[in-house]
Design an enzyme around this catalytic site. Structure first.
Site, PDB file in Angstrom:
ATOM      1  N   ARG A  58     -24.325  -3.612  50.416  1.00 35.05           N
ATOM      2  CA  ARG A  58     -25.450  -3.186  49.578  1.00 35.05           C
ATOM      3  C   ARG A  58     -26.445  -2.329  50.335  1.00 35.05           C
ATOM      4  O   ARG A  58     -27.212  -1.581  49.738  1.00 35.05           O
ATOM      5  CB  ARG A  58     -26.106  -4.399  48.916  1.00 35.05           C
ATOM      6  N   GLU A  95     -23.857 -19.139  57.673  1.00 37.96           N
ATOM      7  CA  GLU A  95     -23.980 -20.566  57.384  1.00 37.96           C
ATOM      8  C   GLU A  95     -22.674 -21.296  57.690  1.00 37.96           C
ATOM      9  O   GLU A  95     -22.668 -22.476  58.007  1.00 37.96           O
ATOM     10  CB  GLU A  95     -24.300 -20.801  55.897  1.00 37.96           C
TER      11      GLU A  95
END
Length: 170
Positions: A58, A95
């Site tokens: 993005r 994560e």
């Protein structure tokens, strides 16, 4: 303009407890997308910038049109293994593990002034890794620009000494 009106918020995506900020609704509205890019251009119009760098994917839809608007070059920061020429790489934590970002080894000449642009500043890991790559080649970072900043995740703390600008804050 209130850009938040053009962001779709999807609860519990990609996992429970996450409130995903979807920029695709902003991107598909031509006048709003143009206004967002123009707002970033206005912020940086009076700053000397040689290149805009945007991390995959993005960051390309923010960084490339911003580079065009500013009349600068654009540097795509890609996932490891995606660029065809000699690259430098840097690892960062996710994560659920680790990943690597890469940039062509000749993308920046020492002393060139680079603006980083992306859609979202969250924890700051991707952008801190982008900073690392730019600095490895001797680039001077003049700022980091985002459509959205998730303030509770304190991503700007990883960008100490870099001016951060966001169109929207959640």
């Amino acid at each position: 303009m209130n850009y938040k009106e053009h962001i779709r918020v999807i609860e519990d995506f990609p996992q429970a407890g996450i409130s995903f900020k979807d920029i695709t609704t902003l991107l598909q509205n031509g006048p709003v997308y143009k206004s967002a890019i123009d707002a970033l251009k206005e912020k940086y119009a009076d700053i000397e910038i040689d290149l805009v760098a945007g991390p995959e994917a993005r960051g390309f839809v923010v960084g490339a049109p911003l580079a065009y608007a500013l009349g600068t070059g654009f540097i795509p920061i890609r996932k490891s293994g995606k660029l065809p020429y000699d690259c430098i790489e840097a690892s960062y934590s996710l994560e659920y593990g680790k990943d690597k970002l890469a940039m062509h080894s000749d993308a920046i000449r020492p002393g060139q002034k680079v603006l980083i642009a992306d859609d979202l500043l969250a924890t700051g890991g991707t952008i801190a890794t982008t900073v690392n790559l730019i600095r490895q080649l001797g680039g001077e970072i003049v700022g980091a620009a985002f459509f959205i900043e998730l303030e509770d995740l304190n991503g700007r703390d990883k960008l100490e000494g870099i001016e951060v600008f966001s169109l929207m804050k959640y």
